[in-house]
Enzyme design. Structure first.
Site, short mmCIF file in Angstrom:
data_model
loop_
_atom_site.label_atom_id
_atom_site.label_comp_id
_atom_site.label_asym_id
_atom_site.label_seq_id
_atom_site.Cartn_x
_atom_site.Cartn_y
_atom_site.Cartn_z
N ASP A 61 -1.32 -2.80 3.31
CA ASP A 61 -0.42 -3.88 3.75
C ASP A 61 0.99 -3.64 3.22
O ASP A 61 1.45 -4.30 2.29
CB ASP A 61 -0.97 -5.22 3.24
CG ASP A 61 -0.19 -6.41 3.76
OD1 ASP A 61 0.44 -6.28 4.83
OD2 ASP A 61 -0.22 -7.47 3.10
N LYS A 63 3.69 -3.58 5.46
CA LYS A 63 4.59 -4.33 6.34
C LYS A 63 5.81 -3.51 6.79
O LYS A 63 6.95 -3.88 6.55
CB LYS A 63 5.04 -5.62 5.66
CG LYS A 63 3.91 -6.57 5.31
CD LYS A 63 4.43 -7.82 4.61
CE LYS A 63 3.32 -8.83 4.36
NZ LYS A 63 2.37 -8.36 3.31
#
Length: 243
Positions: A61, A63
């Site tokens: 994760d 992003k």
């Protein structure tokens, strides 16, 4: 997929030793582990590779949010590493999302095995209606913006989104049953809300139609991490049964 396989435990810690301690404690009670910016920037890809070598899938994760070419190349790199999922910001636009999907496929082809799911970040669970309007400057409700980002991502070939529990049903209605919804902002009644603004219990989130739930501190900060994970899986199973 059983309830256990839908639980993603967030390794939001500073060190490799802390992360591996959590993996050892709850690995048999969850489906994946999330490695985010905090752990990745501290321990690098080495910790992701170690978790993968232990036989546990990883949700990376980070992003990604940059120009399309850069995001596409980053997607190829993480796909080569063998992660099961990774995130990009839907706000980066259609072409950036397309390049992320393309890059993931290229990395998958080089590995000759199943590639990762590309997940688009919609509106962060820490963002309230007031923050969205007054600070970010987006018109419309949180729900309207989440659904708009989800539709944009799906049109670009992205397989799913990360969104708060409150937006699960609208996303399902807009994007269909096969679209993956990964849901943070989940807190059992016996845990605090921490810094999440839009939260829901595990049972309610699964009943609403979430594909996966991301849970961190209610498990990682619990006196018994394994027992906390098992309690959450039980709640998730109750929600699945009510769908």
């Amino acid at each position: 997929m059983e309830a256990k396989d839908r639980l993603i435990v967030a390794l939001d810690v500073d060190t490799r030793d802390e992360a591996i301690s959590i993996v050892n404690a709850v690995g048999e009670h969850c489906g994946l582990f999330k490695v985010g910016m905090q752990l990745h920037n501290s321990a690098g890809f080495a910790v992701t590779e170690e978790i993968l070598s232990m036989g546990f899938p990883v949700f990376l994760d980070l992003k990604f949010h940059d120009i399309p070419n850069t995001v596409g190349k980053a997607a190829t790199v993480v796909s080569r590493r063998g992660v099961k999922m990774f995130t990009v910001h839907a706000a980066g636009g259609r072409e950036m999302l397309r390049q992320a999907v393309k890059g993931a496929r290229e990395g998958q082809g080089e590995r000759r095995s199943g590639g990762p799911l590309v997940l688009a970040i919609t509106v962060l669970t820490s963002v309230s209606q007031a923050v969205l309007h007054d600070e970010v400057g987006l018109p419309g409700s949180v729900e309207e913006n989440v659904v708009r980002f989800a539709r944009l991502a799906q049109a670009a070939g992205v397989q799913g989104v990360v969104a708060s529990p409150q937006e699960i049903r609208p996303i399902r209605a807009a994007c269909g049953d096969d679209f993956v919804i990964v849901t943070p902002g989940v807190r059992p009644l016996w845990a605090g809300t921490d810094d999440q603004a839009r939260i829901m219990t595990p049972a309610k989130a699964m009943e609403a139609g979430a594909t996966y739930l991301v849970v961190g501190r209610p498990i990682t900060a619990a006196p018994s991490r394994a027992e906390a994970a098992k309690r959450i899986v039980e709640e998730m199973a109750e929600g699945l049964a009510r769908r």
